[in-house]
Design a protein around this motif. Sequence first.
Motif, PDB file in Angstrom:
ATOM      1  N   LEU A   1      34.435  42.211  18.913  1.00 31.84           N
ATOM      2  CA  LEU A   1      34.774  42.814  19.467  1.00 31.84           C
ATOM      3  C   LEU A   1      35.941  42.656  21.233  1.00 31.84           C
ATOM      4  O   LEU A   1      36.967  43.617  21.612  1.00 31.84           O
ATOM      5  N   TYR A   2      35.318  41.489  21.001  1.00 27.28           N
ATOM      6  CA  TYR A   2      35.669  41.193  22.550  1.00 27.28           C
ATOM      7  C   TYR A   2      36.837  39.682  22.149  1.00 27.28           C
ATOM      8  O   TYR A   2      36.482  38.613  21.631  1.00 27.28           O
ATOM      9  N   ASP A   3      37.495  39.194  23.287  1.00 31.25           N
ATOM     10  CA  ASP A   3      37.589  37.231  22.965  1.00 31.25           C
ATOM     11  C   ASP A   3      36.530  36.687  23.665  1.00 31.25           C
ATOM     12  O   ASP A   3      36.564  36.577  25.442  1.00 31.25           O
ATOM     13  N   VAL A   4      36.070  36.242  23.347  1.00 31.10           N
ATOM     14  CA  VAL A   4      35.127  35.604  23.780  1.00 31.10           C
ATOM     15  C   VAL A   4      34.312  33.720  23.671  1.00 31.10           C
ATOM     16  O   VAL A   4      35.236  33.388  22.549  1.00 31.10           O
ATOM     17  N   ASP A   5      34.305  33.196  25.162  1.00 26.01           N
ATOM     18  CA  ASP A   5      34.156  32.269  25.493  1.00 26.01           C
ATOM     19  C   ASP A   5      32.993  31.447  25.292  1.00 26.01           C
ATOM     20  O   ASP A   5      31.599  32.220  25.924  1.00 26.01           O
ATOM     21  N   VAL A   6      32.221  30.757  24.430  1.00 28.39           N
ATOM     22  CA  VAL A   6      30.897  30.610  24.568  1.00 28.39           C
ATOM     23  C   VAL A   6      30.253  28.972  24.936  1.00 28.39           C
ATOM     24  O   VAL A   6      31.266  27.899  24.848  1.00 28.39           O
ATOM     25  N   SER A   7      29.296  29.126  25.857  1.00 28.44           N
ATOM     26  CA  SER A   7      29.093  27.793  26.719  1.00 28.44           C
ATOM     27  C   SER A   7      27.232  28.095  26.658  1.00 28.44           C
ATOM     28  O   SER A   7      26.839  28.968  26.698  1.00 28.44           O
TER      29      SER A   7
END
Length: 538
Positions: A277-283
């Motif tokens: 659904l979204y532009d996701v950055d994972v950390s």
Amino acid sequence: MYPQILIFGIPSLIVISLFLLRRVKNRKTFLIRIFVLILILIAASSPYETVQVIEKRKSPGVLFIDDRTNSMSVFDEDIHHATYQLLSVIGKPTVVTLKGDGTSLGDTILNYASANSSIVLVSDGNNNQGTTLEDSVRIVSRMGTRVYFVRGAVVHNDLSVEVVGEKNVVVGNENVFTVVVRSATIPADYDLVVSMDGNEIMRDSVHQITEEERFDVSFRSEDVGAHIIKAEIIPEGEDIHDENNVFYKSVYVVEKPKVLFITSTQQSPLKTLLESLYDVDVSDSVPPTLDEYLTVVLDNIPADALTSQEINVLRMYVAEGGGLVVVGGDKAYNFGEYFDSEFESLLPVESKPSTYKGGRGVVILIDVSGSTKVYDILDTEKALAINILFQLGIYDHIGVIAFGTDAHPLTDGMQSLSGGLDLGALVDKITRLEAGGSSATSLNKGLKLAQDFIKNAPGSKHVIIISDGAIESVYEPTLKQAKELQKMDAKMHFVVVKTVQPIGDYAEKLMEEVGGEYYYVSEGWGIDIRFGEEVKPE
């Protein structure tokens, strides 16, 4: 009852008056005063028997709300006149007529309702402006007002179409909108055409057999900006209003919001969902700056996994309007040692283990003794009781008692809404209460029954008395019973309704003796019982 006043008093006054008449200058004024004195003496002699008169009130006023707005054109016109003629048999009603495109039934009921009256509403129930019909009926019912709904026979057909859905959607995502078609009569046949920016995305020939039919329409847009969805129906049969056959909905497509997803595992199902659904950055940690993100999502993160510096970064981000979503799990909230931690200060909740203490136990006592009839305050008492009921929550246990010369339960002990209490039926019982018996107010008997009700009630205990306060004759036994309730840690509240003749301060004195709350009101609205802190699940 005192014939000696008639036999000796009045003749003596006449003789004295004749003697003095020769000496006064203004004989006319003198004779008027003597006449008034004679009338007072006659009244003092009480030359009559005391009888009890039971007055039956005439039927309360009737308000006739006649809905003549455009949506009513599908109904039989005769229903309006027939209803008016029927109501006129018992007395001409007050008539309020609604016209035009918009229908504000709820506001009309609230604006024209009066206590203990009847409202007859001829309408299709279509309320598209202001207060909802349900809320307005709920409010006026507390005043003892009943609302009757009359709907005529449908004699014409009318079709309408509407598009329901979000006004802002994300670029590249599959978006679903619902097209709603309503028909006054069934069956109905029509063609349905749906387009997006002039490009047809759905066409169907429909044979509708229900009053409302729903069609889901999906689309995906790769273009940021405003777009127009158009839904149109083309009826095959009768349709008296064609202006509601076309519906336009404006939709704005926005860029995918940038979201930071902080997790300790790369296998999170929530991560997979968000990435679709979204532009996701994972950390796995909080970076020094978060300005580029619309929202930060913490997925099952314990408090000790966040440093003070990271918490400060989150604090500044939230203070400047950023979104923070904290998702629970086996390492979060009370499982993640959030309680009393630095991180918990960012959250709108406390992370203590949940405990249920049972809500409040509330007993309402309503005075229906003869004195409430003399002072005509029972309707106000009933309105107050209903008003208090609507202040209570689903976790509260409720008991209601009517008292006069004796005490009578209106509920089967203590009941809660979550436990099956029929609030509507209880309100109806209260509105039907009538005053009767002698003027004696046996409040002590009401308190004794309240004690039986509340002794096993969970949570904090409250006893609310609604009365004219005429308890002088039973003050001592009432005080004794009130102290028994005080020993049970029950908080008492005495609501005294203003009467035309002051009754005394015994109710206020009683509350001082037992540390209770005293309220003095003149109408059935605006009372705010000071319960203190509500006990409910955390």
